[in-house]
Every structure is written in C-alpha cells, then in structure tokens.
Design a protein around this motif. Structure first.
Motif, PDB file in Angstrom:
ATOM      1  N   LYS A  76       0.847  -1.198   0.000  1.00 62.67           N
ATOM      2  CA  LYS A  76       0.000   0.000   0.000  1.00 62.67           C
ATOM      3  C   LYS A  76       0.883   1.249   0.000  1.00 62.67           C
ATOM      4  O   LYS A  76       1.949   1.267   0.631  1.00 62.67           O
ATOM      5  CB  LYS A  76      -0.921   0.011   1.224  1.00 62.67           C
ATOM      6  CG  LYS A  76      -1.695  -1.290   1.446  1.00 62.67           C
ATOM      7  CD  LYS A  76      -2.597  -1.648   0.270  1.00 62.67           C
ATOM      8  CE  LYS A  76      -3.519  -2.825   0.590  1.00 62.67           C
ATOM      9  NZ  LYS A  76      -2.804  -4.109   0.775  1.00 62.67           N
ATOM     10  N   PRO A  77       0.469   2.293  -0.686  1.00 62.25           N
ATOM     11  CA  PRO A  77       1.278   3.512  -0.718  1.00 62.25           C
ATOM     12  C   PRO A  77       1.319   4.195   0.652  1.00 62.25           C
ATOM     13  O   PRO A  77       0.368   4.089   1.436  1.00 62.25           O
ATOM     14  CB  PRO A  77       0.553   4.385  -1.751  1.00 62.25           C
ATOM     15  CG  PRO A  77      -0.858   3.901  -1.730  1.00 62.25           C
ATOM     16  CD  PRO A  77      -0.780   2.425  -1.472  1.00 62.25           C
ATOM     17  N   LYS A  78       2.400   4.889   0.931  1.00 67.90           N
ATOM     18  CA  LYS A  78       2.545   5.574   2.219  1.00 67.90           C
ATOM     19  C   LYS A  78       1.825   6.927   2.213  1.00 67.90           C
ATOM     20  O   LYS A  78       1.500   7.462   3.281  1.00 67.90           O
ATOM     21  CB  LYS A  78       4.033   5.765   2.543  1.00 67.90           C
ATOM     22  CG  LYS A  78       4.770   4.443   2.774  1.00 67.90           C
ATOM     23  CD  LYS A  78       6.226   4.670   3.124  1.00 67.90           C
ATOM     24  CE  LYS A  78       6.938   3.339   3.370  1.00 67.90           C
ATOM     25  NZ  LYS A  78       8.369   3.538   3.693  1.00 67.90           N
ATOM     26  N   THR A  79       1.607   7.466   1.036  1.00 65.95           N
ATOM     27  CA  THR A  79       0.863   8.729   0.916  1.00 65.95           C
ATOM     28  C   THR A  79      -0.267   8.541  -0.087  1.00 65.95           C
ATOM     29  O   THR A  79      -0.217   7.665  -0.944  1.00 65.95           O
ATOM     30  CB  THR A  79       1.784   9.873   0.438  1.00 65.95           C
ATOM     31  OG1 THR A  79       2.342   9.536  -0.846  1.00 65.95           O
ATOM     32  CG2 THR A  79       2.900  10.116   1.435  1.00 65.95           C
ATOM     33  N   GLY A  80      -1.292   9.375   0.028  1.00 68.19           N
ATOM     34  CA  GLY A  80      -2.422   9.291  -0.892  1.00 68.19           C
ATOM     35  C   GLY A  80      -3.169   7.979  -0.785  1.00 68.19           C
ATOM     36  O   GLY A  80      -3.691   7.472  -1.787  1.00 68.19           O
ATOM     37  N   ALA A 109      -5.662   6.006  -3.546  1.00 71.27           N
ATOM     38  CA  ALA A 109      -5.209   4.708  -4.055  1.00 71.27           C
ATOM     39  C   ALA A 109      -6.232   3.619  -3.728  1.00 71.27           C
ATOM     40  O   ALA A 109      -6.501   2.735  -4.550  1.00 71.27           O
ATOM     41  CB  ALA A 109      -3.848   4.354  -3.458  1.00 71.27           C
ATOM     42  N   ALA A 110      -6.818   3.685  -2.525  1.00 70.43           N
ATOM     43  CA  ALA A 110      -7.822   2.700  -2.133  1.00 70.43           C
ATOM     44  C   ALA A 110      -9.057   2.818  -3.018  1.00 70.43           C
ATOM     45  O   ALA A 110      -9.676   1.806  -3.378  1.00 70.43           O
ATOM     46  CB  ALA A 110      -8.197   2.902  -0.668  1.00 70.43           C
ATOM     47  N   ARG A 111      -9.416   4.044  -3.367  1.00 66.32           N
ATOM     48  CA  ARG A 111     -10.579   4.250  -4.250  1.00 66.32           C
ATOM     49  C   ARG A 111     -10.339   3.622  -5.611  1.00 66.32           C
ATOM     50  O   ARG A 111     -11.202   2.928  -6.155  1.00 66.32           O
ATOM     51  CB  ARG A 111     -10.841   5.756  -4.393  1.00 66.32           C
ATOM     52  CG  ARG A 111     -11.955   6.124  -5.374  1.00 66.32           C
ATOM     53  CD  ARG A 111     -12.168   7.629  -5.311  1.00 66.32           C
ATOM     54  NE  ARG A 111     -13.173   8.085  -6.262  1.00 66.32           N
ATOM     55  CZ  ARG A 111     -12.908   8.614  -7.440  1.00 66.32           C
ATOM     56  NH1 ARG A 111     -11.642   8.709  -7.848  1.00 66.32           N
ATOM     57  NH2 ARG A 111     -13.867   9.026  -8.239  1.00 66.32           N
TER      58      ARG A 111
END
Length: 473
Positions: free
Chosen positions: A96-100, A104-106
């Motif tokens: 999973k990305p650390k930002t945004g 990203a989940a959307r």
C-alpha cells in the motif's frame, strides 16, 4: 434520475423502475449503515416486484488496511447468504502507498468491483453514497474553489464500460438507519469514519449541526446544459488535425465565457493527459491570454496554447513526456494520452517522436509508406499517416504542427529487432481521454461522447436506463 428523494424506499423504487430490464445489479457493500441499507432496500423492492426482472449480487472490498477487516467482510458474506444473494469478497493485494492512501484505495476498490461485475455478468454497480456524503463533498470543494460544483455524480462510467450508480444520493443517512432499525437490522461501524486525520471526517463533524442545502439539483441541471452547449461548440469551432493538433476557430474564442471555460478546460486536460482541467487560476490566465487577442504562446497544464489570427492551436508540450516499457500482453496508458496494448511477442518501449526514434521504429519517419499498409496502424492513426495528411494542409502553422508531431508516440522494440508490418500492427495505440476514460460523470457524458467522435474512438457506453420518446429517464 432525481437528485432528491423524500424517502430511501421511494428513491430505490424510482431507481429500479428507471432501469432497462432484465438487469443484474452488483451491490457494493462494506457492512456500514449506508451500504447495508442499500442492499436491504433493493432486496425488498426486487422481491416485491418480480415483473421488473432485476436480480442482485454483491461484493465486499477488504482493503486489508486494519485489523478486523477480514472478519467484517465475512460477516457481510454471511448476511448476503441469509438473503440468498450471491456474494464475493475482494481483497486489495500488494503493498500500500505511504501517501495518498485514500485515493489509491478508491482506485483499487473500483478496479476490484469492475472485475467482480464482469464475473457476475452484472450490468451495473451501485454504491451506498447518501445526501450526507454529498453535503460533505460540496463543503470540501467549496473550500478549495469558488467555482460551482455538482458534487458527487449520481452516475459515473468507470473504465469506459461499467456504470456505477448511487440511487440513495438524495436520501439522508438518518432515514436509512431508521429504516434498518425498524426491521431490527444491525450494521458495522468503520472506525476510520471517526478518524479526524481524514478531511471528510473533519467536514462531517463540522456539518453535523448545519442545515442541508438543496443547491445540488440546480447545479446538476446547469452542468448538463453547459455540457450540451459545449458539445455543440465542438461541432462548430473545433478541429483535430492528424490526431495530434487541436484548432479552435476565432469565432469559437468569442463564445460565451462559461462555454469556453468548460470546453477549453477539458480540451486542455485531454491534450495534456491530465485527469482534471486546469485549476481556476490557471484557467483565468488562459482565458486572459485569449482575451488579449495578441499572437503568442503560453503553456499551462502541459499544453502549449498557440494563438494566431487563424485561431488557437493546442498541442502537448514536449517536456516531461516519459517513456513507457511494456512486456508482451501488457496494457497501460502512455503520457495520459494513449492506451497501449502490446500484443507482440516482444517487449516494447513507447517514447515521444521528438526523442531518438531509430530506424525500424513503428511510427518513425522512415516507415511512413509501410505504415500506410498496416491495418491496425490505420485504425489507431498513430503511424504518421495522419501526420502526413495534416502536413499537406498548407493552412496549418508549421511550428504548431512540428510541436504536435514531436509529442506523438513512437513504438520501439526492446529486443533490438526491426519491426515488420505485422509486429508493428500488433502494438495497438488508441487515443486516451484522461479526464473521461477512467471516470466519466453523467454530467459530462454528452461532451465526452462528442469529443470521442472527434478523436475517432469508440463511443462511451450509455446509461442502462429506459427511455421514453428517445429521452433517457
């Protein structure tokens, strides 16, 4: 579809009777009150009206971001089983990305739901967004911009092929929860809904005591009319040369300010490969540049605006165009402007034509005659065939044409071989509209479809709604 509804039950009935039938609906359910209410409302209405010929299936996305999410997904699966509704759990795999993380989940959520819809052979996806979500969106966007927002769209076309619809967007969360309570139905509470780290949670708490606005219905109508006017403007004043150089006539630049702002902003996003039109300040600068009526150039949103007596020319600026590598069978989007599918047996690299395109590259100047013989190249139009046709038009400014040509994609084989006609044709290039091809709202559909015709791409999938006298309900 009405953006307001007096009750969740009425909203669902209106929604179901508007659908083309037979239809299969994929319900996105997290287990929260909104999506649980959506599932039960739909199930109750479908069972009460079998003549509608509508069936349900459901999917739960486990984002795997917190402990307990897998157990919650299984609870939802049991709930759906008790109703006899086919259900699947979709897990967001990988790092999973650390930002945004929310954005990203959307993206991951809708990718997973679209795949589930295909597996279930569903005709559309529905989500449990409510009027409360709409209020929060209006408020958040109002803090960022003075421009009138339509908020959350009641219908969005995802990835060009599946519609995501929000039948409870005019219903209040309190009414949905009251409906569930009268039937003794419980729901899950996501702890992230109380995490003030997220802007939406902070706005939700801020709006808790405020009276809801009904401005959404008016702005939706205005946006639909504006999109229709902008589509008519496209027909009259916009031309695409060689699939790469946009031209707006002098009369088009004197159009009504709102129409010009809407159309030019979205054209800029398409030519710049951006998901959204330039922001308010950037658009003000572009419109001021045009209003000054002095020949010259300016750059904004990765687009060069070249103003001449013959009109305004738009092309992607040459800076910041990154190469893309694709292995056999892979598909991706290059520079936000072209979808590339590598059906060849070799890895390929896509670069801008202004970079070093060596001999044998599909689309290089040395292959102009060969490209004309490639069926797939003619269909996608990016083997300099259109460029040559545009170059023969003496009315086009040479500098603008050269700039646009330099931003075209060139396909290079990574294996060090020379492409044959057959191999070149197996790397498919299709124009990609960044502001519309991933998420297209109902409000922009008319304009986007007209622009799709200009770029000679397939029309967008129509809403799965019934029509009366040729008009969509």
């Amino acid at each position: 579809m009405s953006p307001e509804a007096s009750s969740p039950q009425q909203a669902i009935l209106q929604f179901l009777t508007s659908l083309q039938s037979p239809a299969r609906i994929l319900v996105a359910i997290s287990g929260g009150s909104d999506s649980t209410g959506l599932l039960f409302l739909l199930d109750e209405a479908v069972k009460a009206a079998p003549d509608l010929k509508i069936s349900l299936c459901a999917a739960t996305v486990d984002h795997a971001l917190r402990a307990g999410s897998a157990d919650e997904a299984r609870e939802v699966a049991d709930l759906c089983a008790s109703l006899g509704i086919p259900h699947t759990i979709l897990i967001w795999q990988g790092d999973k990305p650390k930002t945004g993380i929310m954005a990203a989940a959307r993206e991951a959520r809708y990718d997973l739901l679209a795949a589930a819809a295909q597996n279930f052979k569903a005709d559309l996806i529905v989500t449990g967004h409510t009027f409360d979500d709409q209020r929060e969106t209006f408020a958040m966007r109002g803090l960022r911009s003075e421009q009138v927002s339509t908020g959350i769209a009641d219908a969005v076309l995802f990835d060009r092929h599946i519609w995501i619809m929000r039948p409870l967007l005019g219903s209040r969360r309190a009414d949905i929860r009251a409906y569930l309570k009268t039937r003794g139905i419980s729901w899950l509470d996501d702890p992230s809904n109380e995490d003030v780290t997220y802007e939406r949670v902070r706005m939700r708490q801020r709006l808790a005591e405020e009276v809801a606005s009904k401005a959404g219905a008016e702005t939706e109508g205005q946006r639909l009319l504006l999109a229709a006017d902008a589509a008519a403007w496209l027909d009259l004043h916009f031309r695409l040369h060689g699939g790469m150089l946009g031209h707006i006539s002098p009369d088009g630049l004197r159009a009504e300010a709102a129409v010009l702002n809407y159309a030019l902003g979205r054209l800029a996003a398409v030519f710049g490969g951006r998901d959204f039109p330039p922001g308010g300040k950037q658009m003000d600068g572009i419109l001021a540049f045009i209003a000054a009526a002095k020949a010259g150039r300016m750059t904004a949103g990765r687009v060069v605006f070249d103003l001449r007596r013959s009109g305004l020319y738009l092309a992607r600026e040459s800076r910041g165009i990154l190469p893309l590598s694709l292995q056999p069978g892979e598909r991706s989007v290059w520079d936000g402007r072209f979808e590339v599918v590598n059906n060849s047996p070799f890895g390929v690299r896509i670069e801008a034509a202004g970079m070093n395109a060596g001999p044998g590259a599909a689309g290089s100047p040395k292959r102009e005659e060969e490209c004309s013989a490639t069926t797939e190249s003619r269909r996608s139009g990016y083997c300099y065939e259109h460029s040559n046709a545009a170059r023969r038009d003496d009315t086009l400014p040479k500098a603008a044409l050269k700039r646009a040509t330099a931003a075209l994609p060139v396909v290079l084989p990574m294996a060090g071989i020379v492409f044959s006609d057959d191999l070149a044709g197996r790397v498919r290039l299709t124009p990609y509209s960044a502001p519309f091809d991933r998420f297209l709202t109902r409000f922009d559909f008319i304009f986007a479809n007209r622009l799709s015709a200009v770029f000679a791409t397939a029309p967008y999938a129509r809403l799965p709604l019934r029509s009366i006298d040729g008009k969509t309900i």
